[in-house]
Scaffold this motif. Structure first.
Motif, PDB file in Angstrom:
ATOM      1  N   ARG A 199      11.382   4.169   0.388  1.00 52.00           N
ATOM      2  CA  ARG A 199      11.387   2.679   0.662  1.00 52.00           C
ATOM      3  C   ARG A 199      11.955   2.403   2.183  1.00 52.00           C
ATOM      4  NH1 ARG A 199      15.876   1.573  -2.281  1.00 52.00           N
ATOM      5  NH2 ARG A 199      14.818   1.883  -4.102  1.00 52.00           N
ATOM      6  N   ALA A 200      12.963   3.113   2.399  1.00 53.18           N
ATOM      7  CA  ALA A 200      13.351   2.955   4.018  1.00 53.18           C
ATOM      8  C   ALA A 200      12.249   3.154   4.930  1.00 53.18           C
ATOM      9  CB  ALA A 200      14.597   3.667   4.382  1.00 53.18           C
ATOM     10  N   LEU A 201      11.398   4.331   4.818  1.00 51.67           N
ATOM     11  CA  LEU A 201      10.403   4.357   5.795  1.00 51.67           C
ATOM     12  C   LEU A 201       9.397   3.466   5.647  1.00 51.67           C
ATOM     13  CD1 LEU A 201       9.129   6.324   7.894  1.00 51.67           C
ATOM     14  CD2 LEU A 201       8.256   7.561   6.119  1.00 51.67           C
ATOM     15  N   LEU A 202       8.817   3.181   4.581  1.00 49.69           N
ATOM     16  CA  LEU A 202       7.748   2.152   4.320  1.00 49.69           C
ATOM     17  C   LEU A 202       8.272   0.679   4.813  1.00 49.69           C
ATOM     18  CD1 LEU A 202       6.140   3.087   1.124  1.00 49.69           C
ATOM     19  CD2 LEU A 202       5.195   3.503   3.347  1.00 49.69           C
ATOM     20  N   THR A 203       9.372   0.454   4.607  1.00 54.72           N
ATOM     21  CA  THR A 203       9.958  -0.846   5.091  1.00 54.72           C
ATOM     22  C   THR A 203       9.865  -1.026   6.577  1.00 54.72           C
ATOM     23  OG1 THR A 203      11.553  -1.177   3.285  1.00 54.72           O
ATOM     24  CG2 THR A 203      12.302  -2.355   5.051  1.00 54.72           C
ATOM     25  N   ALA A 204      10.412   0.079   6.997  1.00 59.32           N
ATOM     26  CA  ALA A 204      10.159   0.321   8.670  1.00 59.32           C
ATOM     27  C   ALA A 204       8.678   0.129   9.168  1.00 59.32           C
ATOM     28  CB  ALA A 204      11.069   1.608   9.171  1.00 59.32           C
ATOM     29  N   LEU A 205       7.753   0.420   8.259  1.00 56.16           N
ATOM     30  CA  LEU A 205       6.553   0.683   8.665  1.00 56.16           C
ATOM     31  C   LEU A 205       5.667  -0.304   8.266  1.00 56.16           C
ATOM     32  CD1 LEU A 205       5.511   4.400   8.331  1.00 56.16           C
ATOM     33  CD2 LEU A 205       5.712   3.093  10.390  1.00 56.16           C
ATOM     34  N   ALA A 206       6.236  -1.697   7.851  1.00 57.43           N
ATOM     35  CA  ALA A 206       5.667  -2.824   7.278  1.00 57.43           C
ATOM     36  C   ALA A 206       4.687  -3.349   8.105  1.00 57.43           C
ATOM     37  CB  ALA A 206       6.819  -4.005   6.894  1.00 57.43           C
ATOM     38  N   GLY A 207       3.653  -3.798   7.434  1.00 58.68           N
ATOM     39  CA  GLY A 207       2.619  -4.368   8.329  1.00 58.68           C
ATOM     40  C   GLY A 207       1.426  -3.227   8.433  1.00 58.68           C
ATOM     41  N   THR A 208       1.797  -2.097   8.306  1.00 60.28           N
ATOM     42  CA  THR A 208       0.684  -1.134   8.556  1.00 60.28           C
ATOM     43  C   THR A 208       0.523  -0.266   7.276  1.00 60.28           C
ATOM     44  OG1 THR A 208       2.463   0.589   8.969  1.00 60.28           O
ATOM     45  CG2 THR A 208       1.589  -0.555  10.963  1.00 60.28           C
ATOM     46  N   THR A 209       1.223  -0.678   6.062  1.00 61.58           N
ATOM     47  CA  THR A 209       0.914   0.031   4.673  1.00 61.58           C
ATOM     48  C   THR A 209      -0.452   0.313   4.170  1.00 61.58           C
ATOM     49  OG1 THR A 209       1.773  -1.797   3.237  1.00 61.58           O
ATOM     50  CG2 THR A 209       3.368  -0.202   4.064  1.00 61.58           C
ATOM     51  N   ALA A 230       6.038   3.805  -3.326  1.00 59.28           N
ATOM     52  CA  ALA A 230       4.716   3.562  -2.290  1.00 59.28           C
ATOM     53  C   ALA A 230       3.946   2.564  -2.958  1.00 59.28           C
ATOM     54  CB  ALA A 230       4.308   4.867  -2.054  1.00 59.28           C
ATOM     55  N   LEU A 231       3.805   2.674  -4.286  1.00 61.74           N
ATOM     56  CA  LEU A 231       2.817   1.691  -4.791  1.00 61.74           C
ATOM     57  C   LEU A 231       3.089   0.140  -4.744  1.00 61.74           C
ATOM     58  CD1 LEU A 231       1.548   3.511  -7.927  1.00 61.74           C
ATOM     59  CD2 LEU A 231       0.207   2.944  -5.928  1.00 61.74           C
ATOM     60  N   GLU A 232       4.530   0.184  -4.764  1.00 57.62           N
ATOM     61  CA  GLU A 232       5.292  -1.220  -4.817  1.00 57.62           C
ATOM     62  C   GLU A 232       5.246  -1.615  -3.091  1.00 57.62           C
ATOM     63  OE1 GLU A 232       6.866  -2.877  -7.289  1.00 57.62           O
ATOM     64  OE2 GLU A 232       5.811  -1.437  -8.639  1.00 57.62           O
ATOM     65  N   HIS A 233       5.108  -0.806  -2.291  1.00 64.25           N
ATOM     66  CA  HIS A 233       4.988  -1.244  -0.800  1.00 64.25           C
ATOM     67  C   HIS A 233       3.518  -1.387  -0.466  1.00 64.25           C
ATOM     68  CE1 HIS A 233       9.350  -1.192   0.144  1.00 64.25           C
ATOM     69  NE2 HIS A 233       9.444  -0.382  -0.733  1.00 64.25           N
ATOM     70  N   GLY A 234       2.792  -1.230  -1.412  1.00 61.56           N
ATOM     71  CA  GLY A 234       1.282  -1.622  -1.006  1.00 61.56           C
ATOM     72  C   GLY A 234       0.450  -0.326  -0.571  1.00 61.56           C
ATOM     73  N   VAL A 235       0.975   1.042  -0.804  1.00 58.13           N
ATOM     74  CA  VAL A 235       0.367   1.967  -0.292  1.00 58.13           C
ATOM     75  C   VAL A 235      -0.864   2.297  -1.388  1.00 58.13           C
ATOM     76  CG1 VAL A 235       0.401   4.465  -0.138  1.00 58.13           C
ATOM     77  CG2 VAL A 235       2.050   3.172   0.976  1.00 58.13           C
ATOM     78  N   VAL A 236      -2.031   2.454  -0.954  1.00 61.93           N
ATOM     79  CA  VAL A 236      -3.099   2.429  -2.053  1.00 61.93           C
ATOM     80  C   VAL A 236      -3.993   3.972  -1.788  1.00 61.93           C
ATOM     81  CG1 VAL A 236      -3.381   0.026  -2.189  1.00 61.93           C
ATOM     82  CG2 VAL A 236      -4.815   1.060  -0.570  1.00 61.93           C
ATOM     83  N   GLU A 237      -3.659   4.722  -0.769  1.00 66.04           N
ATOM     84  CA  GLU A 237      -4.173   6.031  -0.784  1.00 66.04           C
ATOM     85  C   GLU A 237      -3.037   6.821  -1.144  1.00 66.04           C
ATOM     86  OE1 GLU A 237      -7.515   6.969   1.772  1.00 66.04           O
ATOM     87  OE2 GLU A 237      -6.205   8.110   2.909  1.00 66.04           O
TER      88      GLU A 237
END
Length: 327
Positions: A199-209, A230-237
């Protein structure tokens, strides 16, 4: 039998994801057995028939470093008639890219590390030099009209450096995206990530997920929980390996990749579409396990292997595994 008759979608779960199969490359490169090109080609063909849209076929790395994949040209040549299938190959440097281009590759992947320690162990140089080499590969591949994927290893923990701070990973990911990688896969190379760290890493990478993937190893049993985050943050691969094959030959304590079957079971229960036949993948993993001379570590494969997955096509005897040179 349909294994998911009554799925329960999560509030932020995407309706569809892409499963990026790494078993023929990242899985087999860490196995002790050195399989024949014919077995590897059959493995990819079975996975393709199961509906997997992307299968990382092999790696154009020096056979001295990874003898398990010394037959990259033969494997790729044996798959040239598979229309509609993405068959990326890993290339470690410009020399590897040249080999891949000569073999007819249409898509490549490059690897860098978030840490200096692993860059030296896996790539033979420091992190910045490895990024420079990756840049040369990306530019050369794109000039040749190839799509490029980036991998960042050790995004969460390193066996020598311990926990990897988010601030160390973010600029490496951005660099690969800026170079022109279509997607960048975040590698939990030794399987120490937890949902909070993801969650912390994907939050820092917001806008690129939408351009990120997650590559999990299940060393501490956290891979599926990390995927859910990761799914909750919009990662789809999502990267996975049929039967949970592999690990990393240059990372102490790295165990098998997240099993494709375990991932498919969870996604099916969430109502997330993949277009992949779970039973066919599990049957293929049982077939491969016999070639490797050991059982599949996937819990879903073990659970489903009671009878429904057995078929005449799976009855061929596996050859005795050949010894693998020490690396």
């Amino acid at each position: 039998m349909e294994p998911f008759p009554d799925p329960y979608p999560g509030p932020a779960t995407p309706p569809e994801v892409r499963v990026y199969e790494v078993g023929p490359r990242d899985g087999l490169q860490a196995e002790r057995a050195v399989l024949t090109p014919e077995v590897k080609i059959a493995f990819v063909r079975r996975l393709h028939a199961a509906g997997l849209p992307t299968i990382e076929a092999t790696s154009f790395v020096s056979p001295r470093w990874v003898p398990q994949l010394a037959d990259a040209e033969q494997v790729l040549a044996g798959l040239g008639d598979l229309d509609g299938l993405r068959l990326p190959v890993l290339v470690p440097n410009v020399r590897g890219l040249e080999r891949a281009l000569a073999a007819g590759a249409r898509e490549v992947a490059v690897v860098v590390s978030a840490t200096d320690s692993f860059a030296r162990a896996n790539l033979g140089t420091d992190r910045e030099t490895a990024l420079g080499r990756a840049a040369d590969v990306v530019r050369g591949a794109r000039a040749a009209g190839l799509a490029v994927r980036g991998y960042v290893s050790m995004c969460f923990g390193d066996p020598d450096e311990g926990r990897v701070p988010v601030a160390e990973v973010v600029p490496v990911v951005h660099r690969l995206l800026e170079l022109g990688c279509a997607t960048v896969s975040l590698g939990d190379t030794i399987g120490v990530a937890t949902p909070a760290h993801v969650r912390a890493l994907l939050t820092a990478l917001a806008g690129t997920t939408d351009r990120l993937a997650l590559h999990g190893h299940d060393t501490y049993g956290q891979a599926l929980a990390n995927v859910a985050e990761a799914l909750e943050h919009g990662v789809v691969e999502l990267d996975a390996s049929a039967g949970g094959l592999g690990g990393c030959p240059y990372a102490r304590s790295a165990t098998g990749n997240l099993a494709t079957e375990d991932l498919l079971w969870m996604l099916g229960g969430l109502g997330v579409r993949t277009g992949v036949d779970l039973g066919a993948v599990a049957s293929t993993s049982l077939w491969m396990a016999r070639h490797l001379g050991r059982p599949s570590p996937s819990r879903v494969v073990t659970a489903l292997a009671g009878g429904a997955l057995r078929s005449p096509a799976d009855a061929d005897p596996a050859p005795a595994p050949e010894p693998r040179p020490s690396t």
